[in-house]
Design an enzyme around this catalytic site. Structure first.
Site, PDB file in Angstrom:
ATOM      1  N   SER A 158      25.528  -8.166  16.520  1.00 48.05           N
ATOM      2  CA  SER A 158      25.172  -9.372  17.263  1.00 48.05           C
ATOM      3  C   SER A 158      26.393 -10.146  17.766  1.00 48.05           C
ATOM      4  O   SER A 158      27.405 -10.276  17.069  1.00 48.05           O
ATOM      5  CB  SER A 158      24.326 -10.300  16.381  1.00 48.05           C
ATOM      6  OG  SER A 158      24.035 -11.506  17.060  1.00 48.05           O
TER       7      SER A 158
ATOM      8  N   GLY B  76       6.727  -5.237  27.072  1.00 45.79           N
ATOM      9  CA  GLY B  76       6.952  -5.466  25.648  1.00 45.79           C
ATOM     10  C   GLY B  76       8.218  -6.260  25.424  1.00 45.79           C
ATOM     11  O   GLY B  76       9.026  -6.438  26.332  1.00 45.79           O
TER      12      GLY B  76
ATOM     13  N   ASP C  59      14.201 -17.765  24.182  1.00 42.24           N
ATOM     14  CA  ASP C  59      14.412 -16.724  25.192  1.00 42.24           C
ATOM     15  C   ASP C  59      13.882 -17.175  26.551  1.00 42.24           C
ATOM     16  O   ASP C  59      14.498 -16.925  27.587  1.00 42.24           O
ATOM     17  CB  ASP C  59      13.717 -15.421  24.787  1.00 42.24           C
ATOM     18  CG  ASP C  59      14.411 -14.721  23.631  1.00 42.24           C
ATOM     19  OD1 ASP C  59      15.649 -14.850  23.516  1.00 42.24           O
ATOM     20  OD2 ASP C  59      13.725 -14.041  22.850  1.00 42.24           O
TER      21      ASP C  59
ATOM     22  N   GLY D  64      21.693  -9.383  31.773  1.00 41.54           N
ATOM     23  CA  GLY D  64      21.070 -10.332  30.864  1.00 41.54           C
ATOM     24  C   GLY D  64      22.018 -11.142  29.994  1.00 41.54           C
ATOM     25  O   GLY D  64      21.555 -11.853  29.096  1.00 41.54           O
TER      26      GLY D  64
ATOM     27  N   ASN E 130       4.027  -1.118  33.951  1.00 46.72           N
ATOM     28  CA  ASN E 130       4.277  -0.614  32.605  1.00 46.72           C
ATOM     29  C   ASN E 130       3.699   0.791  32.486  1.00 46.72           C
ATOM     30  O   ASN E 130       2.778   1.158  33.220  1.00 46.72           O
ATOM     31  CB  ASN E 130       3.627  -1.528  31.554  1.00 46.72           C
ATOM     32  CG  ASN E 130       4.188  -1.320  30.164  1.00 46.72           C
ATOM     33  OD1 ASN E 130       5.408  -1.411  29.968  1.00 46.72           O
ATOM     34  ND2 ASN E 130       3.339  -1.046  29.201  1.00 46.72           N
TER      35      ASN E 130
ATOM     36  N   ASN F 196      12.197 -17.081  17.834  1.00 38.82           N
ATOM     37  CA  ASN F 196      13.588 -16.657  17.616  1.00 38.82           C
ATOM     38  C   ASN F 196      14.484 -17.792  17.134  1.00 38.82           C
ATOM     39  O   ASN F 196      15.682 -17.591  16.961  1.00 38.82           O
ATOM     40  CB  ASN F 196      14.174 -16.027  18.886  1.00 38.82           C
ATOM     41  CG  ASN F 196      14.547 -17.051  19.938  1.00 38.82           C
ATOM     42  OD1 ASN F 196      13.945 -18.130  20.012  1.00 38.82           O
ATOM     43  ND2 ASN F 196      15.526 -16.727  20.765  1.00 38.82           N
TER      44      ASN F 196
ATOM     45  N   GLY G 207       8.062  -3.404  32.691  1.00 37.69           N
ATOM     46  CA  GLY G 207       7.960  -3.476  31.240  1.00 37.69           C
ATOM     47  C   GLY G 207       7.049  -4.600  30.790  1.00 37.69           C
ATOM     48  O   GLY G 207       6.938  -5.634  31.464  1.00 37.69           O
TER      49      GLY G 207
ATOM     50  N   LYS H  51      10.799 -11.261  14.628  1.00 40.17           N
ATOM     51  CA  LYS H  51      10.390 -12.352  15.525  1.00 40.17           C
ATOM     52  C   LYS H  51       8.901 -12.688  15.423  1.00 40.17           C
ATOM     53  O   LYS H  51       8.504 -13.829  15.675  1.00 40.17           O
ATOM     54  CB  LYS H  51      10.744 -12.014  16.971  1.00 40.17           C
ATOM     55  CG  LYS H  51      12.225 -12.104  17.288  1.00 40.17           C
ATOM     56  CD  LYS H  51      12.455 -11.912  18.784  1.00 40.17           C
ATOM     57  CE  LYS H  51      13.910 -12.127  19.160  1.00 40.17           C
ATOM     58  NZ  LYS H  51      14.111 -12.057  20.624  1.00 40.17           N
TER      59      LYS H  51
END
Length: 301
Positions: free
Chosen positions: A25, A138, A112, A262, A160, A97, A136, A76
């Protein structure tokens, strides 16, 4: 690269990251820089929490009087059962989160979504009234879809592999945003013909890549390989930040669009967590200083 400056004493606040694993991280570096920048005496540590011990970690955090925690995979969703309350947006997104203590328990938030929105604004991407295609359904897609709707996207097309997963995601948000349209298609269907329909021809699409396809070391892969898709877009945003330029981003640029990774979403979600814990506002321009340093960290790792 600017180093973290931390003097630990008896008044040092404790915050940290809960996950399994956590060694990769960037959050300890990010939060250390934020503490130094804001002049707040806070130490941020990584806690690698073994499966089956999450509740003990939560209780331990309360006992240590931590000012808060970030939560990453795989906890999460699991952490939500141990919280006294959950922010409505986090409840809708279905993931927490960020934790902040309140009255002997923790309150859960999702940063997020605001992190994604702040990153869009920082990069000058305005989705209000626009048609957006999301790849996507998920993980990060939950926060991204919420953010797109909050920022006023007119039409969101969710692509998806499994339509039922995309439809379940869309259905959670439709009733809260009745003036905006969410449609779902399979990646195996002819979605490109749908995107070319006359009602979508006034402006190019904005594309948001929310899958893990293309993440290091799978650098040359992308969920969509047809150049016709990229020709319909003028902006591409990939939630992946390693590599710094994904195959998705390269294809957007090759077709004349602008593309972003990102990393700023990661930075700004960290900003929001820090703000929640410390009741402060972090200036977005501090990200300008952080971005090259964090890119250097990623390249060295």
């Amino acid at each position: 690269m600017t180093e973290n400056l931390l003097r630990i004493d008896t008044s040092t606040k404790l915050a940290g990251l809960i996950g399994h694993p956590v060694g990769h991280s960037l959050s300890p570096y990010l939060q250390g820089r934020l503490a130094s920048h804001m002049g707040i005496n806070m130490a941020y540590l990584g806690f690698d929490v073994d499966p089956g011990t999450l509740e003990s970690m939560i209780n331990g955090g309360l006992a240590m009087k931590a000012v808060g925690f970030n939560v990453t995979v795989p906890y999460k969703k699991d952490v939500m059962q141990y919280l006294s309350s959950i922010d409505p947006k986090a409840e809708k997104i279905g993931a927490v989160n960020t934790l902040k203590p309140k009255a002997g328990s923790f309150v859960g938030y999702n940063t997020d979504m605001p992190g994604f929105c702040r990153a869009l604004k920082y990069d000058g991407v305005d989705v209000k009234g626009r048609n957006v295609v999301m790849i996507g359904a998920g993980g990060a897609a939950n926060a991204v879809l919420c953010g797109l709707l909050e920022e006023g996207a007119a039409f969101v097309l969710v692509l998806n592999r499994t339509v039922s997963t995309a439809e379940a995601l869309a259905e959670r948000f439709r009733s809260d945003y009745p003036g905006q349209t969410i449609e779902t298609w399979s990646l195996s269907d002819d979605y490109i013909s749908f995107m070319k329909k006359p009602e979508f021809s006034d402006k190019p699409w904005i594309a948001i890549q929310c899958t893990s396809v293309g993440m290091h070391p799978d650098d040359t892969n992308t969920a969509i390989k047809d150049d016709e898709f990229y020709k319909l877009t003028d902006t591409g945003y990939d939630v992946i930040f390693n590599p710094s330029e994904t195959e998705f981003m390269r294809r957007v640029k090759a077709c004349g669009g602008r593309a972003f990774n990102g990393l700023k979403m990661l930075i700004f979600q960290g900003f929001r967590s820090f703000e929640i814990w410390n009741d402060v506002i972090v200036d977005d321009e501090f990200a300008t200083e952080l971005i090259p340093d964090m890119e250097e960290l990623l390249s060295n790792n």
